[in-house]
Write a protein that holds these residues in place. Structure first.
Motif, PDB file in Angstrom:
ATOM      1  N   UNK A 200     -35.537   3.851  20.079  1.00 11.85           N
ATOM      2  CA  UNK A 200     -35.331   3.261  18.428  1.00 11.85           C
ATOM      3  C   UNK A 200     -34.097   1.779  18.611  1.00 11.85           C
ATOM      4  N   UNK A 201     -33.286   1.968  19.503  1.00 13.26           N
ATOM      5  CA  UNK A 201     -32.246   1.228  19.828  1.00 13.26           C
ATOM      6  C   UNK A 201     -32.994  -0.149  20.331  1.00 13.26           C
ATOM      7  N   UNK A 202     -33.773  -0.077  21.266  1.00 15.09           N
ATOM      8  CA  UNK A 202     -34.463  -1.242  21.894  1.00 15.09           C
ATOM      9  C   UNK A 202     -35.372  -1.882  20.835  1.00 15.09           C
ATOM     10  N   UNK A 203     -36.137  -1.012  19.863  1.00 15.88           N
ATOM     11  CA  UNK A 203     -36.888  -1.754  18.789  1.00 15.88           C
ATOM     12  C   UNK A 203     -35.895  -2.259  17.798  1.00 15.88           C
ATOM     13  N   UNK A 204     -34.811  -1.860  17.691  1.00 17.19           N
ATOM     14  CA  UNK A 204     -33.761  -2.568  16.682  1.00 17.19           C
ATOM     15  C   UNK A 204     -33.432  -3.944  17.211  1.00 17.19           C
ATOM     16  N   UNK A 205     -32.941  -3.941  18.434  1.00 16.74           N
ATOM     17  CA  UNK A 205     -32.673  -5.364  18.933  1.00 16.74           C
ATOM     18  C   UNK A 205     -33.979  -6.397  19.196  1.00 16.74           C
TER      19      UNK A 205
ATOM     20  N   UNK B  30     -36.163  -6.457  16.869  1.00 14.41           N
ATOM     21  CA  UNK B  30     -36.662  -6.644  15.503  1.00 14.41           C
ATOM     22  C   UNK B  30     -37.853  -5.992  15.097  1.00 14.41           C
ATOM     23  N   UNK B  31     -38.285  -4.875  15.798  1.00 14.30           N
ATOM     24  CA  UNK B  31     -39.308  -4.168  15.628  1.00 14.30           C
ATOM     25  C   UNK B  31     -39.124  -3.051  14.603  1.00 14.30           C
ATOM     26  N   UNK B  32     -39.957  -2.253  14.154  1.00 14.36           N
ATOM     27  CA  UNK B  32     -39.910  -1.082  13.487  1.00 14.36           C
ATOM     28  C   UNK B  32     -39.268   0.135  14.367  1.00 14.36           C
ATOM     29  N   UNK B  33     -38.303   0.417  13.629  1.00 11.84           N
ATOM     30  CA  UNK B  33     -37.308   1.480  14.325  1.00 11.84           C
ATOM     31  C   UNK B  33     -37.873   2.858  14.235  1.00 11.84           C
ATOM     32  N   UNK B  34     -38.342   3.059  12.890  1.00  8.28           N
ATOM     33  CA  UNK B  34     -38.993   4.179  12.899  1.00  8.28           C
ATOM     34  C   UNK B  34     -40.089   4.715  13.260  1.00  8.28           C
ATOM     35  N   UNK B  35     -41.234   3.616  13.591  1.00 12.65           N
ATOM     36  CA  UNK B  35     -42.198   3.909  14.512  1.00 12.65           C
ATOM     37  C   UNK B  35     -41.970   4.053  15.817  1.00 12.65           C
ATOM     38  N   UNK B  36     -40.936   3.423  16.509  1.00 19.94           N
ATOM     39  CA  UNK B  36     -40.436   3.613  17.926  1.00 19.94           C
ATOM     40  C   UNK B  36     -39.950   5.005  18.047  1.00 19.94           C
ATOM     41  N   UNK B  37     -39.078   5.295  17.069  1.00 15.50           N
ATOM     42  CA  UNK B  37     -38.494   6.609  17.202  1.00 15.50           C
ATOM     43  C   UNK B  37     -39.663   8.018  17.264  1.00 15.50           C
ATOM     44  N   UNK B  38     -40.479   7.802  16.193  1.00 18.29           N
ATOM     45  CA  UNK B  38     -41.640   8.654  16.114  1.00 18.29           C
ATOM     46  C   UNK B  38     -42.470   8.476  17.430  1.00 18.29           C
TER      47      UNK B  38
END
Length: 215
Positions: free
Chosen positions: A83-88, A90-98
């Motif tokens: 999730x944190x990598x997706x945030x950096x 600029x991707x969807x954090x929720x999708x990455x975490x899921x």
């Protein structure tokens, strides 16, 4: 020594199916050892990891939080890092975490289906050995005139396979239950950690939106 010799005699009386049951029992033990070592590596000290992660998220030091997750071999760290990598990026954090949570949960549940298979297969193999033994016991070539024990003794020996199959199934069932309980607990921790990351990411996005509106 007498106990070992009696065990060997019972093993041979159970018939050829006993070799398959021994293979099943060794398979169950191997899975139990592998899962224990894996769970000990990837699910240890979940609370201490969250205690280190939350202050970094509160201060919005997401880069340091990502480094902490990268240095930690933990199921929670794997999901939070995604999730944190997706945030950096600029991707969807929720999708990455899921996606990370789904993949991690699948790895945690690996080999549990194999244990379920052994739970079902072992009693069937035991019954098969018993049926084969009873067929041999009731064979007219094995029944001697005036010796009913020729049948009853053979049936008793045939039941060794059933008892062994039930024992292996019980062992597999206990290990499967213990692993499933542990996995469910870890999955709950993963969901809580993912929700924690999402909440602070939303706070960051809300803060940015408010600053733009003020400007």
């Amino acid at each position: 020594m007498e106990f070992i010799s009696q065990t060997i005699n019972l093993f041979h009386k159970g018939g050829p199916v006993m070799y398959l049951l021994v293979a099943c029992s060794l398979f169950v033990v191997a899975i139990a050892v592998e899962r224990f070592l894996y769970y000990r590596t990837i699910t240890a000290s979940a609370e201490s990891f969250r205690q280190k992660l939350q202050p970094l998220l509160e201060k919005q030091r997401f880069s340091e939080a990502a480094q902490l997750c990268e240095q930690t071999q933990h199921a929670l760290a794997i999901v939070a890092h995604a999730g944190l990598v997706a945030l950096q990026r600029g991707s969807q954090v929720e999708n990455a975490l899921e996606s990370a949570a789904t993949l991690t949960s699948a790895r945690l549940r690996e080999h549990l289906d194999d244990l379920s298979m052994v739970v079902t297969l072992s009693p069937l193999l035991g019954l098969l050995g018993t049926v084969i033994g009873m067929i041999n016991s009731f064979s007219v070539f094995n029944v001697q005139s005036g010796q009913p024990m020729a049948i009853t003794g053979g049936v008793g020996e045939a039941l060794v396979a059933t008892a062994t199959g039930l024992s292996v199934a019980t062992l597999a069932l206990v290990i499967h239950a213990a692993c499933s309980r542990h996995v469910n607990r870890v999955v709950t921790d993963i969901e809580q950690t993912a929700a924690l990351v999402v909440s602070y990411v939303l706070i960051k996005k809300t803060g940015r939106r408010d600053s733009h509106e003020i400007a």
